[in-house]
Each structure stands twice: as C-alpha cells, then as structure tokens.
Design an enzyme around this catalytic site. Structure first.
Site, short mmCIF file in Angstrom:
data_model
loop_
_atom_site.label_atom_id
_atom_site.label_comp_id
_atom_site.label_asym_id
_atom_site.label_seq_id
_atom_site.Cartn_x
_atom_site.Cartn_y
_atom_site.Cartn_z
N GLY A 49 -13.46 -65.55 -22.04
CA GLY A 49 -13.46 -64.20 -22.52
C GLY A 49 -14.16 -64.25 -24.12
O GLY A 49 -14.53 -65.45 -24.53
N GLN A 54 -16.98 -61.65 -32.31
CA GLN A 54 -17.27 -62.99 -32.23
C GLN A 54 -18.89 -63.28 -32.31
O GLN A 54 -19.32 -64.34 -32.71
CB GLN A 54 -16.61 -63.87 -31.16
CG GLN A 54 -15.20 -64.04 -31.09
CD GLN A 54 -14.71 -64.66 -30.07
OE1 GLN A 54 -14.46 -64.12 -28.79
NE2 GLN A 54 -14.60 -66.02 -29.96
N CYS A 95 -11.15 -71.42 -28.07
CA CYS A 95 -11.69 -70.14 -28.56
C CYS A 95 -13.02 -70.82 -29.05
O CYS A 95 -13.39 -71.55 -29.50
CB CYS A 95 -11.11 -69.65 -29.91
SG CYS A 95 -11.81 -68.22 -30.50
N LEU A 96 -14.20 -70.03 -28.46
CA LEU A 96 -15.40 -70.11 -28.82
C LEU A 96 -15.78 -70.09 -30.20
O LEU A 96 -16.88 -70.72 -30.61
CB LEU A 96 -16.23 -69.37 -27.94
CG LEU A 96 -16.27 -69.35 -26.44
CD1 LEU A 96 -17.31 -68.08 -26.04
CD2 LEU A 96 -16.79 -70.49 -25.77
N HIS A 137 -5.43 -62.64 -26.09
CA HIS A 137 -6.24 -63.45 -27.02
C HIS A 137 -7.51 -62.52 -27.60
O HIS A 137 -7.78 -62.72 -28.76
CB HIS A 137 -6.71 -64.81 -26.44
CG HIS A 137 -7.75 -65.52 -27.38
ND1 HIS A 137 -7.22 -66.98 -27.69
CD2 HIS A 137 -8.86 -65.35 -27.59
CE1 HIS A 137 -8.19 -67.49 -28.53
NE2 HIS A 137 -9.27 -66.43 -28.46
N GLU A 138 -8.21 -62.02 -26.40
CA GLU A 138 -9.38 -61.32 -27.03
C GLU A 138 -9.00 -60.02 -27.64
O GLU A 138 -9.69 -59.81 -28.77
CB GLU A 138 -10.07 -60.94 -25.76
CG GLU A 138 -10.85 -62.10 -24.92
CD GLU A 138 -11.49 -63.16 -25.79
OE1 GLU A 138 -12.12 -62.78 -26.87
OE2 GLU A 138 -11.36 -64.33 -25.59
N HIS A 141 -8.70 -60.55 -31.32
CA HIS A 141 -10.00 -60.76 -32.14
C HIS A 141 -10.46 -59.36 -32.63
O HIS A 141 -10.87 -59.37 -33.90
CB HIS A 141 -11.21 -61.10 -31.42
CG HIS A 141 -11.23 -62.73 -31.06
ND1 HIS A 141 -11.59 -63.56 -32.06
CD2 HIS A 141 -11.09 -63.22 -30.01
CE1 HIS A 141 -11.32 -64.55 -31.90
NE2 HIS A 141 -11.26 -64.62 -30.56
ZN ZN Z 1 -11.14 -66.42 -29.39
#
Ligand code: ZN
Length: 179
Positions: A49, A54, A95-96, A137-138, A141
């Site tokens: 995701g 991000q 997480c990226l 999770h997304e 953000h």
């Molecule tokens: Zn993340």
C-alpha cells in the site's frame, strides 16, 4: 515523451507525513497520472500500500495491493472508514516510510469504507483480514498517524535505536540541503 521520474518516498520524520491530507476535488487527467505513478512506486518498492502523503502529496489518495498480484490493485480516493468491526488482531506491520522497522499493531479485522474511484464514482465496500489491515494502515497516513504511533510499546522500545537513526539521518539531510 519521457517518463516522469519515479516518486520519491518521504521517510520518517519528514513533516509531510504528519500533515492531514486534503480532499481530492478534481477527477481529471492529473489525478489519473498521480494514481498511475503511485501504483508504479508501490510496485517497484514491493509494498502492499502507498498513501499520497508518503510521496509528498497532501491529498486523500491511496493505492493498495494486499496480495502483490497483478489485478488485485485497489485505488481509494477521499476514503473514510464508515465502520470498524470484528475481533481485534495483532500483526507485524512495516511501512515504506520506516525502512527496516517493523512492529506489532492491534487492529479490528473488518472495515467498511466509503470512497470514490479515480473517475469520481462514489462507492462503499467492506474488507476483512489482511486487506482490511492494509487499508487501515494507509488510511492512518491521511490523518498523519504513523506506524510509530500504533506499534506496541515493546516494539517501540525494541526499535528505538533504528527510529533515532532515521531522525538523525533526516536532520543531517536537512542540514546538508540548507548549505
Ligand atoms: Zn505506511
């Protein structure tokens, strides 16, 4: 025509990750391009995701692919969580924006979402299991809520050095850019 460069992922503690994302109002070619580039970036990072903040874009756009298989992509524009339900479950998330950091996060196993497609069509859908987790999770953000806020206190402690290193690297990069 040359391809635009790949989106760069903002790494914690970049301030953009803490900002609340704004609603998308124009469902135009520009939005479509952003979505395509987000999908490409998620794919090349091997992520499940990616949220627009991000990559430094403060808009409510999410791209997801909980299996990593082609055809399982999901694009959510202006998504909101209508309902969280089901038993809560703990699972190790990454997480990226937090390279090398993983932590156990408790989340409800089902979520109902209201969102728009890339063309602006409104829809509601329910998701469960790992896909529901990735969406939550997304979605976090978009509100500036991050993995570090959600992980168990034990994992936060376990990752303290790695988190401090990210903060150190970020400060150094900012100082270097200011020179
Ligand atoms: Zn993340």
């Amino acid at each position: 025509m040359t391809e635009p460069p790949e989106y760069e992922i903002s790494i914690f503690p970049a301030p953009v990750l803490r900002q609340e994302a704004l609603a998308v109002v124009a469902f135009d070619d520009d939005l479509r391009t952003k979505v395509d580039r987000l999908l490409a970036r998620m794919r090349s990072s091997g992520g499940v995701g990616l949220a627009a903040p991000q990559v430094g874009i403060g808009l409510r756009i999410l791209v997801l692919n909980h299996t990593g298989e082609e055809g399982d992509e999901l694009v959510l524009v202006n998504s909101t969580i209508v309902k969280l339900s089901g038993p809560r479950d703990s699972y190790e998330e990454g997480c990226l924006s937090f390279p090398g950091i993983y932590g156990e996060v408790m989340r409800p196993m089902r979520c109902k979402i209201r969102a728009q497609t890339v063309s602006g069509e409104a829809f509601e859908a329910e998701y469960e299991g790992f896909q529901a987790r990735v969406i939550q999770h997304e979605q976090d953000h978009l509100e500036g809520v991050l993995l570090v806020d959600r992980m168990s206190p034990a994992d936060k402690l376990r990752n303290k050095v790695a988190l401090d290193n990210l903060i150190h690297d970020y400060k150094q990069a900012v100082a270097k850019a200011a020179k």
